[in-house]
Design a protein around this motif. Structure first.
Motif, PDB file in Angstrom:
ATOM      1  N   SER A   1    -106.379   5.408-112.651  1.00 26.90           N
ATOM      2  CA  SER A   1    -106.278   4.088-113.229  1.00 26.90           C
ATOM      3  C   SER A   1    -105.300   4.109-114.386  1.00 26.90           C
ATOM      4  CB  SER A   1    -107.662   3.632-113.721  1.00 26.90           C
ATOM      5  OG  SER A   1    -108.579   3.617-112.662  1.00 26.90           O
ATOM      6  N   ALA A   2    -104.758   2.929-114.663  1.00 28.43           N
ATOM      7  CA  ALA A   2    -103.751   2.835-115.710  1.00 28.43           C
ATOM      8  C   ALA A   2    -104.362   3.091-117.066  1.00 28.43           C
ATOM      9  CB  ALA A   2    -103.132   1.449-115.666  1.00 28.43           C
TER      10      ALA A   2
ATOM     11  N   ALA B   1    -101.712  -0.370-119.945  1.00 28.39           N
ATOM     12  CA  ALA B   1    -101.929  -1.535-119.091  1.00 28.39           C
ATOM     13  C   ALA B   1    -100.987  -2.649-119.505  1.00 28.39           C
ATOM     14  CB  ALA B   1    -103.380  -2.004-119.200  1.00 28.39           C
TER      15      ALA B   1
ATOM     16  N   THR C   1    -100.331  -6.053-120.692  1.00 33.68           N
ATOM     17  CA  THR C   1    -101.134  -7.048-121.410  1.00 33.68           C
ATOM     18  C   THR C   1    -100.455  -8.410-121.482  1.00 33.68           C
ATOM     19  OG1 THR C   1    -100.194  -6.301-123.519  1.00 33.68           O
ATOM     20  CG2 THR C   1    -102.264  -5.284-122.803  1.00 33.68           C
TER      21      THR C   1
ATOM     22  N   VAL D   1     -98.326   4.410-113.915  1.00 32.59           N
ATOM     23  CA  VAL D   1     -98.918   3.084-113.760  1.00 32.59           C
ATOM     24  C   VAL D   1     -97.884   2.188-113.084  1.00 32.59           C
ATOM     25  CG1 VAL D   1    -100.502   3.258-115.711  1.00 32.59           C
ATOM     26  CG2 VAL D   1     -98.169   2.480-116.098  1.00 32.59           C
TER      27      VAL D   1
ATOM     28  N   GLU E   1    -108.934   4.346-116.989  1.00 27.61           N
ATOM     29  CA  GLU E   1    -108.504   3.554-118.142  1.00 27.61           C
ATOM     30  C   GLU E   1    -109.629   3.448-119.162  1.00 27.61           C
ATOM     31  OE1 GLU E   1    -105.633   0.083-117.919  1.00 27.61           O
ATOM     32  OE2 GLU E   1    -107.581  -0.894-117.851  1.00 27.61           O
TER      33      GLU E   1
ATOM     34  N   THR F   1    -109.163  -0.091-123.962  1.00 30.56           N
ATOM     35  CA  THR F   1    -107.940  -0.653-123.385  1.00 30.56           C
ATOM     36  C   THR F   1    -108.264  -1.717-122.349  1.00 30.56           C
ATOM     37  OG1 THR F   1    -106.793   1.443-123.727  1.00 30.56           O
ATOM     38  CG2 THR F   1    -105.812  -0.093-122.179  1.00 30.56           C
ATOM     39  N   GLN F   2    -109.254  -1.453-121.501  1.00 29.06           N
ATOM     40  CA  GLN F   2    -109.625  -2.407-120.459  1.00 29.06           C
ATOM     41  C   GLN F   2    -110.083  -3.731-121.056  1.00 29.06           C
ATOM     42  OE1 GLN F   2    -109.348  -2.102-116.979  1.00 29.06           O
ATOM     43  NE2 GLN F   2    -109.733  -4.287-117.233  1.00 29.06           N
TER      44      GLN F   2
ATOM     45  N   VAL G   1    -107.101  -5.643-122.292  1.00 24.23           N
ATOM     46  CA  VAL G   1    -106.387  -6.278-121.179  1.00 24.23           C
ATOM     47  C   VAL G   1    -107.133  -7.524-120.708  1.00 24.23           C
ATOM     48  CG1 VAL G   1    -105.636  -5.968-118.796  1.00 24.23           C
ATOM     49  CG2 VAL G   1    -105.329  -4.130-120.449  1.00 24.23           C
TER      50      VAL G   1
END
Length: 675
Positions: A38-39, A42, A44, A129, A541, A545-546, A549
């Motif tokens: 997963s990234a 990310a 945004t 990513v 991720e 961070t998630q 995002v």
């Protein structure tokens, strides 16, 4: 006598084999459900936004990321409706302060229609990513742009790279933990072949895995083709990146580790005499100091290239990550070594087991402290702990650690019951004597070879003398050369069987050791799965961070051109049954009068009623609003209002307030571009 292989049932019943089979099954289930990495960086934001419809062609397309990324001229591609590239292939660096933004300029005179923006980058923590979105000029149109079907970092190359990552972690744990077990708990173990195999096996595994990762970096972050692993130009480019430098540093440190291992199992293991005790003590200190430096350096190659090197407080996070990895290695690597010793060298002293118990306790203490900091840094909020993949994996990891600690408590009880083996002056443990009532395994005896006096005339076949009273009924005749080799091999197998039986009697003589072996076996099985979860966690991720995002997406501008506004916003008022989703429609979604519909649904998708729902519109750029709207309640979960006036075009913030009880209330909002 013909030797036969043991039946499959017998093999499967052996403890170590059972552990292997269960572990393979668990790892297969874990990695089978794992998606490509997963990234960690990310996307945004972008300009134009995903799905935007703009009146005229923009001069450039920009992308904003959550953390630093590595890009080149081909990382951002803008494809026109026919699939041809519409950008100038010139990367623009628009980064400022903590804002990570890049862009590309568009060619002049591009036609109207739907354009596809495809991007690919390498995040600061070494993971590739990628993504894509569309925007339209004038009006949406059909598009023939074709994007890669395979996600970057996925496929066969991604799977191989993931296996190599896991193997590198496992090798580090065995190498570091096994050496620590010898120096801190059982110095006599330096001369035990089973211990040597654990440490050397860890070094070999880590070295091969690191080489594999270095070769796979090019296809892993690029084409995804396995054949590109041997692309020298790609390898040269990898060596100029931070992950490539970390892998090369790891290989150099593994060279130093090879020297450490050779001294540990060479000169150090041979110093057992009484007059060499002082010299061995000095060598122990030197090896412990040098080994700690090398182990810390190896751990730093992860800290400098992955999660700890980016995001919040990297200056603190990197040394904390090093301590975390060292604690994991000392605990799990030492545990694996202890398990092997209990099965292959059962004469280990009780004092050595107690020393490892203390080492494991302090390792767990360091692991808990550093893990708590890392969890706060990567997760950030309680909601991210349960609502993001990273948080859920972290909970699984915490649960596995709890199981390990609980199992370790049983191991400590068995350790307290161990019978003490007295040590002789030369350091060898006194083994429990064989019981006289237990007969030795049957053995066919073969006499010494007969020396032929006359090279021309061979003597008559010699009959073997009767062995010591035993179960052999007939004397054995010395066969010819070919048959003699077979009988010699048979004798060797019998002697090995006797040795194995003797070792088993020693192991089973102390019930405390038998119980300890069982609990340590369970610990080792859980530890292997824990290591696999940790490997997947480093490729996921972070929760912080998630959430960032998700917030950016929730507040992002959704460009609308003469078509209804249709948005969905999750909400949570914090009370009982306070979670749900707002679905809002504004039709026709332009200046002037509009019809507003608001729907509430619960997590199961069913209509959800609420005492009060309010909507407000704000145009911050023009200091207009908030313009309140109180829709009428139509049916359960549905509110509507007619003639909602949008006075001018712009980026409007739509806020929806939901009250689910007298005190439980929340407001969620999203920006939309109404033209």
């Amino acid at each position: 006598m013909t030797a036969t292989a043991p039946p499959l049932r017998t093999i499967a019943s052996r403890p170590l084999t059972r552990l292997l089979l269960v572990t393979v099954a668990l790892l297969g289930a874990l990695f089978a459900g794992a998606v490509p990495a997963s990234a960690h960086a990310a996307l945004t934001g972008s300009d134009p936004k995903d799905g935007a419809v703009v009146a005229t062609a923009p001069a450039q397309v920009t992308l904003t990321f959550s953390e630093g990324v590595a890009l080149d001229a081909n990382s951002i591609r803008v494809l026109d409706p026919t699939g041809k590239r519409s950008d100038t292939a010139e990367l623009i660096n628009l980064c400022s302060g903590n804002i990570v933004k890049y862009g590309v300029r568009l060619r002049t005179g591009i036609p109207n229609g739907t354009y596809t923006v495809a991007w690919q980058a390498i995040s600061a923590d070494s993971h590739p990513v990628s993504g894509a979105f569309t925007f339209s000029i004038g009006a949406p149109s059909a598009t023939a742009a074709v994007l890669p079907s395979q996600e970057v970092g996925g496929g066969l190359v991604g799977a191989l790279y993931g296996i190599a990552r896991y193997a590198a972690y496992a090798g580090f744990v065995l190498l570091t933990g096994g050496a620590a077990f010898v120096l801190a708990c059982w110095r006599r173990g330096a001369g035990v072949s089973a211990v040597q195999r654990v440490v050397v096996g860890g070094w070999l595994t880590m070295t091969v895995a690191t080489l594999a990762m270095l070769l796979l970096r090019t296809p892993y972050t690029g084409s995804g083709k396995l054949s590109d692993a041997f692309d020298l130009n790609g390898l040269r480019a990898v060596l100029q990146t931070k992950p490539g430098a970390a892998l090369i540093s790891r290989l150099l440190l593994l060279g130093a580790a090879a020297l450490f291992v050779s001294v540990l199992f060479g000169a150090y293991a041979r110093r057992d005499d009484e007059h060499e005790k002082a010299e061995k003590q000095d060598l122990t200190f030197g090896l412990a100091l040098g080994g700690t430096v090398v182990a810390a350096g190896l751990a730093a190659t992860w800290a400098l290239a992955e999660h700890a090197s980016t995001g919040l407080q990297p200056g603190i996070a990197m040394p904390v990550d090093v301590l975390h990895l060292l604690a994991v290695a000392a605990w799990l690597g030492g545990l694996t070594t202890l398990l092997v010793v209990l099965y292959r060298a059962p004469d280990i002293e009780r004092a050595a087991v107690l020393r490892f118990s203390r080492l494991a306790f302090w390792s767990v203490a360091v692991l808990a402290a550093t893990g708590l900091y890392q969890s706060w840094r990567q997760v950030g909020t309680w909601s991210a702990l349960v609502d993001t993949t990273y948080g859920q994996l972290l909970l699984v990891k915490v649960g596995l650690v709890a199981v390990l600690v609980a199992t370790a408590s049983f191991s400590r009880r068995w350790t307290a019951r161990l019978s003490e083996h007295a040590a002789t002056d030369d350091g060898a443990a006194v083994i429990v004597e064989q019981r006289a009532s237990e007969p030795e395994p049957e053995l066919v005896t073969v006499p010494e070879p007969v020396t032929v006096a006359d090279p021309v005339t061979a003597p008559e076949p010699v009959t073997a003398p009767d062995p010591v009273p035993g179960p052999v009924p007939q004397p054995v005749t010395l066969p010819a050369d070919g048959e003699g080799a077979k009988r010699a091999a048979q004798l060797a197998r019998q002697q090995a069987a006797m040795s194995t039986a003797r070792e088993k009697r020693v192991r089973d003589a102390d019930p405390g050791r038998s119980g300890l072996r069982r609990t340590v076996l369970v610990e080792a099985g859980v530890a292997v799965v824990l290591l696999a979860v940790t490997t997947v966690l480093t490729s996921t991720e972070p929760g912080r961070t998630q959430e960032a995002v998700d917030r950016a997406k929730a507040g992002s501008q959704v460009a609308v051109a003469d078509r209804p506004v249709d948005i969905r916003l999750p909400f949570d008022t914090g009370g009982q049954n306070g979670k749900g989703t707002v679905e809002l429609t504004l039709d026709p979604g332009r200046t002037g009068a509009n019809d507003l519909h608001v729907y509430l649904v619960d997590p199961s998708g069913k209509p959800k009623d609420a005492p009060e729902v309010k909507v407000a519109f704000t145009l911050a750029a023009k200091s207009v609003g908030p313009l309140p709207v109180v829709p009428d309640h139509v049916v359960a979960g549905h509110w509507s209002a007619s003639g909602v006036q949008i006075p001018m075009a712009g980026d409007w913030q739509i806020s929806v307030t939901v009250r689910t009880s007298e005190i439980d209330e929340t407001t969620v909002d999203k920006n939309v571009k109404i033209g």
